[in-house]
Design a protein around this motif. Structure first.
Motif, PDB file in Angstrom:
ATOM      1  N   UNK A 166      11.497 -15.974   3.825  1.00 23.77           N
ATOM      2  CA  UNK A 166      10.462 -14.942   3.818  1.00 23.77           C
ATOM      3  C   UNK A 166       9.417 -15.225   4.897  1.00 23.77           C
ATOM      4  N   UNK A 167       9.046 -14.188   5.645  1.00 20.60           N
ATOM      5  CA  UNK A 167       8.087 -14.333   6.743  1.00 20.60           C
ATOM      6  C   UNK A 167       6.748 -13.670   6.444  1.00 20.60           C
ATOM      7  N   UNK A 168       6.805 -12.433   5.985  1.00 18.22           N
ATOM      8  CA  UNK A 168       5.583 -11.663   5.769  1.00 18.22           C
ATOM      9  C   UNK A 168       5.857 -10.591   4.717  1.00 18.22           C
ATOM     10  N   UNK A 169       4.854 -10.296   3.930  1.00 15.41           N
ATOM     11  CA  UNK A 169       4.902  -9.179   2.983  1.00 15.41           C
ATOM     12  C   UNK A 169       3.983  -8.107   3.546  1.00 15.41           C
ATOM     13  N   UNK A 170       4.485  -6.869   3.627  1.00 15.45           N
ATOM     14  CA  UNK A 170       3.717  -5.789   4.251  1.00 15.45           C
ATOM     15  C   UNK A 170       3.500  -4.662   3.251  1.00 15.45           C
ATOM     16  N   UNK A 171       2.240  -4.392   2.936  1.00 12.78           N
ATOM     17  CA  UNK A 171       1.883  -3.213   2.151  1.00 12.78           C
ATOM     18  C   UNK A 171       1.873  -2.025   3.101  1.00 12.78           C
ATOM     19  N   UNK A 172       2.407  -0.882   2.644  1.00 13.19           N
ATOM     20  CA  UNK A 172       2.583   0.280   3.518  1.00 13.19           C
ATOM     21  C   UNK A 172       2.091   1.539   2.811  1.00 13.19           C
ATOM     22  N   UNK A 173       1.366   2.377   3.545  1.00 11.48           N
ATOM     23  CA  UNK A 173       0.942   3.663   2.997  1.00 11.48           C
ATOM     24  C   UNK A 173      -0.166   4.284   3.815  1.00 11.48           C
ATOM     25  N   UNK A 174      -0.720   5.365   3.288  1.00 15.60           N
ATOM     26  CA  UNK A 174      -1.898   5.999   3.900  1.00 15.60           C
ATOM     27  C   UNK A 174      -3.123   5.202   3.481  1.00 15.60           C
ATOM     28  N   UNK A 175      -4.019   4.884   4.410  1.00 19.45           N
ATOM     29  CA  UNK A 175      -5.183   4.080   4.037  1.00 19.45           C
ATOM     30  C   UNK A 175      -6.076   4.807   3.036  1.00 19.45           C
ATOM     31  N   UNK A 176      -6.595   4.032   2.079  1.00 20.02           N
ATOM     32  CA  UNK A 176      -7.473   4.583   1.058  1.00 20.02           C
ATOM     33  C   UNK A 176      -8.937   4.387   1.416  1.00 20.02           C
ATOM     34  N   UNK A 177      -9.787   4.614   0.444  1.00 20.64           N
ATOM     35  CA  UNK A 177     -11.234   4.466   0.611  1.00 20.64           C
ATOM     36  C   UNK A 177     -11.563   3.023   0.979  1.00 20.64           C
ATOM     37  N   UNK A 178     -12.361   2.825   2.029  1.00 19.48           N
ATOM     38  CA  UNK A 178     -12.763   1.479   2.438  1.00 19.48           C
ATOM     39  C   UNK A 178     -11.581   0.575   2.733  1.00 19.48           C
ATOM     40  N   UNK A 179     -10.554   1.139   3.389  1.00 16.97           N
ATOM     41  CA  UNK A 179      -9.289   0.422   3.585  1.00 16.97           C
ATOM     42  C   UNK A 179      -9.398  -0.795   4.480  1.00 16.97           C
ATOM     43  N   UNK A 180     -10.320  -0.765   5.434  1.00 18.87           N
ATOM     44  CA  UNK A 180     -10.353  -1.872   6.397  1.00 18.87           C
ATOM     45  C   UNK A 180     -11.741  -2.489   6.481  1.00 18.87           C
ATOM     46  N   UNK A 181     -11.769  -3.736   6.870  1.00 22.40           N
ATOM     47  CA  UNK A 181     -13.012  -4.464   7.088  1.00 22.40           C
ATOM     48  C   UNK A 181     -13.478  -4.198   8.521  1.00 22.40           C
ATOM     49  N   UNK A 182     -14.733  -4.510   8.846  1.00 18.85           N
ATOM     50  CA  UNK A 182     -15.163  -4.383  10.245  1.00 18.85           C
ATOM     51  C   UNK A 182     -14.233  -5.192  11.159  1.00 18.85           C
TER      52      UNK A 182
END
Length: 196
Positions: A166-182
């Motif tokens: 196993x190398x990486x686990x990737x969550x996939x979808x349309x970004x939700x509210x507050x999806x990303x950090x600065x």
């Protein structure tokens, strides 16, 4: 600009794309994942090898099993994403080389007869393919949340086998509210590039 790619596409794939930590409940379809793979499978690897394996975690039961192996800070993200992909390296990828690289069928035995050589090559080239996969997710108008915080041995036993790393686990979808950090800073060209 010296780039051929349209600025909007550059933004979609790189400048505006962000790692998503929350998602809407809009599903990610099988057709979307197929289109992503059919695009990114053309990314270059050594000997055209394709050691990347993608395990899609869709069912609630499989998701529950996966969440148990994620680091605590990644559990809620993985539990709520519309789709999760376990990306792994197939350490027996060399069995496919004669088909993928017919001009050099002896590559299988010349370069990959020993397991340590295969594992190193599988890891490197599957990691390249994983990066293409993430860019492909972005090209589909979706967001990716790649994570390496997990119990690799637990995921291997639960979802894979001894021939897969196993190398990486990737969550996939349309970004939700507050999806990303600065956005965090990146190194400059001058800090990274040396000319000799």
């Amino acid at each position: 600009m010296s780039l051929v790619l349209d600025p909007a596409a550059q933004d979609l794939l790189f400048r505006e794309a962000r790692t998503a930590n929350t998602f809407t409940d809009e599903p990610v379809t099988e057709e979307q994942v197929q289109a992503i793979y059919d695009l990114v499978k053309f990314g270059p690897t050594a000997f055209n090898q394709t050691p990347l394996r993608i395990t899609l975690v869709r069912s609630a039961e499989a998701r529950e099993r996966l969440v148990r192996h994620m680091a605590e800070g990644n559990q809620a993200k993985t539990a709520s994403a519309p789709l999760v992909a376990i990306l792994s390296a197939d350490n027996e990828f060399h069995e496919e080389l004669p088909t993928l690289f017919p001009a050099f069928p002896q590559a299988k035995d010349l370069f990959f007869a020993e397991r340590p050589a295969r594992e190193g090559s599988a890891t490197l080239n599957a990691a390249l393919q994983a990066a293409y996969f993430i860019v492909g997710i972005r090209a589909a108008g979706l967001a990716a949340g790649p994570m390496t915080g997990f119990d690799a041995e637990g995921i291997r036993k639960e979802f894979l086998d001894d021939d897969h790393t196993p190398l990486v686990v990737v969550n996939i979808g349309k970004p939700g509210e507050g999806a990303s950090y600065p956005r965090s800073p990146r190194l400059s060209y001058e800090q990274v590039v040396t000319t000799v």
